[in-house]
Every structure is written in structure tokens, then in C-alpha cells.
Scaffold this motif. Sequence first.
Motif, PDB file in Angstrom:
ATOM      1  N   ALA A 120       0.811  -1.220   0.000  1.00  0.00           N
ATOM      2  CA  ALA A 120       0.000   0.000   0.000  1.00  0.00           C
ATOM      3  C   ALA A 120       0.842   1.267   0.000  1.00  0.00           C
ATOM      4  O   ALA A 120       0.289   2.377  -0.110  1.00  0.00           O
ATOM      5  N   PHE A 121       2.169   1.137   0.085  1.00  0.00           N
ATOM      6  CA  PHE A 121       3.011   2.312   0.283  1.00  0.00           C
ATOM      7  C   PHE A 121       2.931   3.304  -0.874  1.00  0.00           C
ATOM      8  O   PHE A 121       2.831   4.518  -0.655  1.00  0.00           O
ATOM      9  N   LEU A 122       3.002   2.844  -2.106  1.00  0.00           N
ATOM     10  CA  LEU A 122       3.031   3.778  -3.236  1.00  0.00           C
ATOM     11  C   LEU A 122       1.775   4.631  -3.286  1.00  0.00           C
ATOM     12  O   LEU A 122       1.849   5.843  -3.528  1.00  0.00           O
ATOM     13  N   ASP A 123       0.621   4.034  -3.054  1.00  0.00           N
ATOM     14  CA  ASP A 123      -0.622   4.812  -3.045  1.00  0.00           C
ATOM     15  C   ASP A 123      -0.624   5.802  -1.886  1.00  0.00           C
ATOM     16  O   ASP A 123      -1.066   6.953  -2.029  1.00  0.00           O
ATOM     17  N   TRP A 124      -0.117   5.358  -0.729  1.00  0.00           N
ATOM     18  CA  TRP A 124      -0.033   6.266   0.414  1.00  0.00           C
ATOM     19  C   TRP A 124       0.892   7.436   0.104  1.00  0.00           C
ATOM     20  O   TRP A 124       0.581   8.585   0.424  1.00  0.00           O
ATOM     21  N   PHE A 125       2.017   7.152  -0.528  1.00  0.00           N
ATOM     22  CA  PHE A 125       2.985   8.210  -0.803  1.00  0.00           C
ATOM     23  C   PHE A 125       2.411   9.228  -1.787  1.00  0.00           C
ATOM     24  O   PHE A 125       2.644  10.439  -1.645  1.00  0.00           O
ATOM     25  N   LYS A 126       1.669   8.775  -2.780  1.00  0.00           N
ATOM     26  CA  LYS A 126       1.025   9.702  -3.712  1.00  0.00           C
ATOM     27  C   LYS A 126       0.063  10.614  -2.964  1.00  0.00           C
ATOM     28  O   LYS A 126       0.016  11.822  -3.205  1.00  0.00           O
ATOM     29  N   SER A 127      -0.709  10.038  -2.042  1.00  0.00           N
ATOM     30  CA  SER A 127      -1.637  10.854  -1.245  1.00  0.00           C
ATOM     31  C   SER A 127      -0.885  11.827  -0.353  1.00  0.00           C
ATOM     32  O   SER A 127      -1.297  12.981  -0.176  1.00  0.00           O
ATOM     33  N   TYR A 128       0.244  11.376   0.171  1.00  0.00           N
ATOM     34  CA  TYR A 128       1.052  12.248   1.010  1.00  0.00           C
ATOM     35  C   TYR A 128       1.518  13.469   0.216  1.00  0.00           C
ATOM     36  O   TYR A 128       1.462  14.607   0.696  1.00  0.00           O
ATOM     37  N   LEU A 129       1.969  13.243  -1.020  1.00  0.00           N
ATOM     38  CA  LEU A 129       2.439  14.346  -1.850  1.00  0.00           C
ATOM     39  C   LEU A 129       1.315  15.314  -2.198  1.00  0.00           C
ATOM     40  O   LEU A 129       1.466  16.529  -2.108  1.00  0.00           O
ATOM     41  N   THR A 130       0.177  14.785  -2.605  1.00  0.00           N
ATOM     42  CA  THR A 130      -0.902  15.646  -3.092  1.00  0.00           C
ATOM     43  C   THR A 130      -1.694  16.290  -1.960  1.00  0.00           C
ATOM     44  O   THR A 130      -2.118  17.442  -2.084  1.00  0.00           O
ATOM     45  N   GLU A 131      -1.885  15.584  -0.867  1.00  0.00           N
ATOM     46  CA  GLU A 131      -2.718  16.111   0.215  1.00  0.00           C
ATOM     47  C   GLU A 131      -1.899  16.881   1.257  1.00  0.00           C
ATOM     48  O   GLU A 131      -2.268  17.998   1.633  1.00  0.00           O
ATOM     49  N   THR A 132      -0.798  16.302   1.686  1.00  0.00           N
ATOM     50  CA  THR A 132       0.000  16.946   2.726  1.00  0.00           C
ATOM     51  C   THR A 132       0.940  17.994   2.147  1.00  0.00           C
ATOM     52  O   THR A 132       1.061  19.101   2.673  1.00  0.00           O
ATOM     53  N   MET A 133       1.590  17.636   1.033  1.00  0.00           N
ATOM     54  CA  MET A 133       2.589  18.537   0.453  1.00  0.00           C
ATOM     55  C   MET A 133       2.013  19.432  -0.641  1.00  0.00           C
ATOM     56  O   MET A 133       2.730  20.225  -1.235  1.00  0.00           O
ATOM     57  N   GLN A 134       0.714  19.295  -0.924  1.00  0.00           N
ATOM     58  CA  GLN A 134       0.007  20.170  -1.872  1.00  0.00           C
ATOM     59  C   GLN A 134       0.589  20.106  -3.289  1.00  0.00           C
ATOM     60  O   GLN A 134       0.574  21.093  -4.019  1.00  0.00           O
ATOM     61  N   ALA A 135       1.094  18.932  -3.677  1.00  0.00           N
ATOM     62  CA  ALA A 135       1.555  18.742  -5.047  1.00  0.00           C
ATOM     63  C   ALA A 135       0.354  18.516  -5.955  1.00  0.00           C
ATOM     64  O   ALA A 135      -0.760  18.244  -5.492  1.00  0.00           O
ATOM     65  N   THR A 136       0.580  18.610  -7.264  1.00  0.00           N
ATOM     66  CA  THR A 136      -0.519  18.511  -8.241  1.00  0.00           C
ATOM     67  C   THR A 136      -0.360  17.258  -9.087  1.00  0.00           C
ATOM     68  O   THR A 136       0.679  17.060  -9.739  1.00  0.00           O
ATOM     69  N   PHE A 195      11.403  22.959  -8.279  1.00  0.00           N
ATOM     70  CA  PHE A 195      10.363  22.172  -8.931  1.00  0.00           C
ATOM     71  C   PHE A 195      10.829  20.735  -9.146  1.00  0.00           C
ATOM     72  O   PHE A 195      12.008  20.475  -9.389  1.00  0.00           O
ATOM     73  N   ALA A 196       9.858  19.810  -9.051  1.00  0.00           N
ATOM     74  CA  ALA A 196      10.162  18.398  -9.228  1.00  0.00           C
ATOM     75  C   ALA A 196       8.966  17.696  -9.856  1.00  0.00           C
ATOM     76  O   ALA A 196       7.823  18.140  -9.735  1.00  0.00           O
ATOM     77  N   LYS A 197       9.253  16.586 -10.514  1.00  0.00           N
ATOM     78  CA  LYS A 197       8.204  15.752 -11.117  1.00  0.00           C
ATOM     79  C   LYS A 197       8.360  14.328 -10.602  1.00  0.00           C
ATOM     80  O   LYS A 197       9.409  13.706 -10.763  1.00  0.00           O
ATOM     81  N   HIS A 198       7.308  13.811  -9.968  1.00  0.00           N
ATOM     82  CA  HIS A 198       7.314  12.461  -9.417  1.00  0.00           C
ATOM     83  C   HIS A 198       6.602  11.513 -10.375  1.00  0.00           C
ATOM     84  O   HIS A 198       5.482  11.791 -10.817  1.00  0.00           O
ATOM     85  N   VAL A 199       7.245  10.405 -10.670  1.00  0.00           N
ATOM     86  CA  VAL A 199       6.641   9.367 -11.505  1.00  0.00           C
ATOM     87  C   VAL A 199       6.625   8.080 -10.688  1.00  0.00           C
ATOM     88  O   VAL A 199       7.676   7.590 -10.263  1.00  0.00           O
ATOM     89  N   VAL A 200       5.425   7.538 -10.481  1.00  0.00           N
ATOM     90  CA  VAL A 200       5.255   6.327  -9.681  1.00  0.00           C
ATOM     91  C   VAL A 200       5.105   5.135 -10.620  1.00  0.00           C
ATOM     92  O   VAL A 200       4.220   5.123 -11.483  1.00  0.00           O
ATOM     93  N   LYS A 201       5.966   4.147 -10.461  1.00  0.00           N
ATOM     94  CA  LYS A 201       5.928   2.935 -11.275  1.00  0.00           C
ATOM     95  C   LYS A 201       5.479   1.758 -10.399  1.00  0.00           C
ATOM     96  O   LYS A 201       6.280   1.158  -9.684  1.00  0.00           O
ATOM     97  N   GLN A 202       4.189   1.469 -10.456  1.00  0.00           N
ATOM     98  CA  GLN A 202       3.648   0.405  -9.619  1.00  0.00           C
ATOM     99  C   GLN A 202       4.289  -0.947  -9.931  1.00  0.00           C
ATOM    100  O   GLN A 202       4.530  -1.747  -9.027  1.00  0.00           O
ATOM    101  N   ASP A 203       4.549  -1.202 -11.231  1.00  0.00           N
ATOM    102  CA  ASP A 203       5.098  -2.508 -11.616  1.00  0.00           C
ATOM    103  C   ASP A 203       6.537  -2.700 -11.139  1.00  0.00           C
ATOM    104  O   ASP A 203       7.024  -3.831 -11.055  1.00  0.00           O
ATOM    105  N   GLU A 204       7.215  -1.597 -10.805  1.00  0.00           N
ATOM    106  CA  GLU A 204       8.590  -1.675 -10.317  1.00  0.00           C
ATOM    107  C   GLU A 204       8.682  -1.453  -8.810  1.00  0.00           C
ATOM    108  O   GLU A 204       9.771  -1.571  -8.241  1.00  0.00           O
ATOM    109  N   ASN A 205       7.565  -1.106  -8.164  1.00  0.00           N
ATOM    110  CA  ASN A 205       7.583  -0.680  -6.758  1.00  0.00           C
ATOM    111  C   ASN A 205       8.611   0.430  -6.555  1.00  0.00           C
ATOM    112  O   ASN A 205       9.403   0.416  -5.607  1.00  0.00           O
ATOM    113  N   HIS A 206       8.573   1.420  -7.456  1.00  0.00           N
ATOM    114  CA  HIS A 206       9.630   2.426  -7.518  1.00  0.00           C
ATOM    115  C   HIS A 206       9.034   3.803  -7.790  1.00  0.00           C
ATOM    116  O   HIS A 206       8.065   3.923  -8.547  1.00  0.00           O
ATOM    117  N   ILE A 207       9.625   4.813  -7.167  1.00  0.00           N
ATOM    118  CA  ILE A 207       9.260   6.204  -7.433  1.00  0.00           C
ATOM    119  C   ILE A 207      10.480   6.919  -7.981  1.00  0.00           C
ATOM    120  O   ILE A 207      11.578   6.843  -7.397  1.00  0.00           O
TER     121      ILE A 207
END
Length: 349
Positions: free
Chosen positions: A233-249, A274-286
Motif C-alpha cells: 500500500a506504500f506507493l498509493d499512500w505516498f502519492k496521497s502524502y504528496l498531493t494532500e499533505t505537500m500540496q503537489a498537483t 520544482f520536481a516531477k514524481h513518476v510512480v511505477k507500480q510494476d517496479e515498486n519504484h518512485i
Amino acid sequence: HVHCPSAFPVLVLETVAILAQGLSRPFHQSPALFSSRARAAHNMGGTFSFTANADSVSTPGAKCILSDKIDGVTAEKLFTGLEKYIRDGKTKVGQEAEFSVADEDGSVHIMQAFNVPELFGGGTYIMHNVYRFDPLKHRVEHDFFSGQTQFDRKTPMFTSVVNILSEPVRVESWTEAHEVRSSGKLIKAGAEKVVAQMGSKATASIDQPSLSDNTKFSCITEPIEDASISADAFLDWFKSYLTETMQATELPDGTIIEERSGFLGEVGMGAKTFAKHVVKQDENHIYCYEYGEDESLTELAGVTHLQVHSSPFRLEWWNVQTPGRRAGEAQQKVIQPFIEKVLKSMEEA
């Protein structure tokens, strides 16, 4: 010069930047802000301008930071003044826990150690700078090592060059960024911040053999066993952390764009990054693509990696800097005040 997502230690990095004011890293870092063509004025040197991304005089086809003519001083005297400024330890900030200047086979090795406040992770942050002087070419080369491990491995993050040109006297400078993998104390502070956000007390260790490739080094947490979030569940949590807590888009394609201000920005001193995050679920990698102050997201400074491991649940971080020659406004913000300080020191002498 160490890149990380906002979940990483932006405050730690900016605290180090504050400690390093006064050009403790004279060819790499300065809080001052200048336009692409900024003017400097001194009694010695007169009034002159610096231009970013100018055509290099010494390296045809390449770019540099180039000053206009500097009056009232010869190339030899300016080179001598610059070398004396460094050898006399005038790059010292004044807030170091330790500071040393040593002559090593003609080069100058400057070590600076800073106590990092507990609020930002605690411990000691060490920077090493090695300067080489060529009086015949009026050239200075500066290797910057962001941490003890890099210094021990002889792998500088940056090599900056300053050429003193003659007829007319001008300053030419640029920075060569090296493809360096970082996994030290600043990465550790960021890793432990993320782990704490998950409700875990797990700690991270710096410069450990990678769990994926033991010939390389990473910052790795111990098994995370006390968090409500699982490895799956970590990758989904981390995406929420970025968008909700850190106000990323989050964009329609799933990438996440982050505009950071951090501590200095909140007090009106720091530039946005500025930074761009790409989440790769198939790699378990950000993948976090770091662009520094480039809002257009075209000048890639480096990539921070976050690998999720399961059985047991552990997180592994490292950053790889994008290599290349750099001679833009960020480098100009450094060399201009550095030359100003050298000229002022010469004038006072």
C-alpha cells in the motif's frame, strides 16, 4: 546540490544553505539573487557585468559565465588575490563546528563541519573542498564533495572552473556536474521523515550496499514493522502524502508536479524549486526528477529514487546527479558575489 522530493529534508538542505552563507561553497552556492546580466561595483574593479550562458572564450562551442572588463587590476594580481583569499580561509562562514585549511601537494583542502539542529535531523554535516591553482593559466579548479563518503571515495559532486582572462581582464567560469550517486545523511533525514509520517519508529542507515545491486550504495531503512501501511500500500499512500499533505498537483497521466518553497521561501528568502514524481507500480519504484529553479521542467539536475522492498518491508533511497556543464543563472549567483568578495579583500589589503 543534493536533490530530494519534499518528503525529503528540504528544511535540512536549506538549513545547511543558511549555514553555508558567505560562500562556504564559493563556486556552488549563494543566497543572493541576480539577473542573467547583473552588475557589480567596487573601487577596485570598477563597475562590470556578468552574463550567464555566454559563449566560452577558452572552450569554443561551450557556454560559461563571463564578466565584462574588470578595470584597475591585472589578471595576475586578480589570480593571486583569489588564491590568497582561499588559502587565508576566508571562505569560512563562522558557524562551523570545525574548519580547517591544509596544503596538500600544492592543492588547498578546506573541510567544514556543521552541527545540524535536532529539528532537522541532528548530527554533523561535513563538506570538503579541494582547490587547485595554475598560475601560468590563471586558472582555479574547485572540487566539491558533499559529505565524508564522497571525499573518501574521491568522487566530487561538482568541479568548478574559474579562468582569469587578460587583455582585457575578465572572469570566465562554469561548473561540471558529475554523475554521482548520493545516499548520505541528508537522504537519511528525509527517509526517516517519511517513515515517521507513516507512524513508524524505524531508522535508516546511510551508504549501505544496495539491496538490488551490492556494488552500489543506498540509504536503507530497517524493517518497518510498526506502521499501519504495508509495502503493497506504500506507493498509493505516498502519492496521497504528496498531493494532500505537500500540496503537489497530480496530472491526468498520473505524474505529480511539485512546487516547493520550504523554510526559506516561507520567510521570503529562498527561491522556489520544482520536481516531477513518476510512480511505477510494476517496479515498486518512485522516480523524482529534480529541476531546481527551472519552472519549465527542462533542465534536469538529478533523479532521486525510492525503491520499496517487501518481506520484510524496507525503503531504499538514493540520488543520481545529472552530469553536464552548467553555466546558467544559478552558477552566476555564486561566482559574481565570490569575485566581489575577492576584490573587496584585495582592496582592503
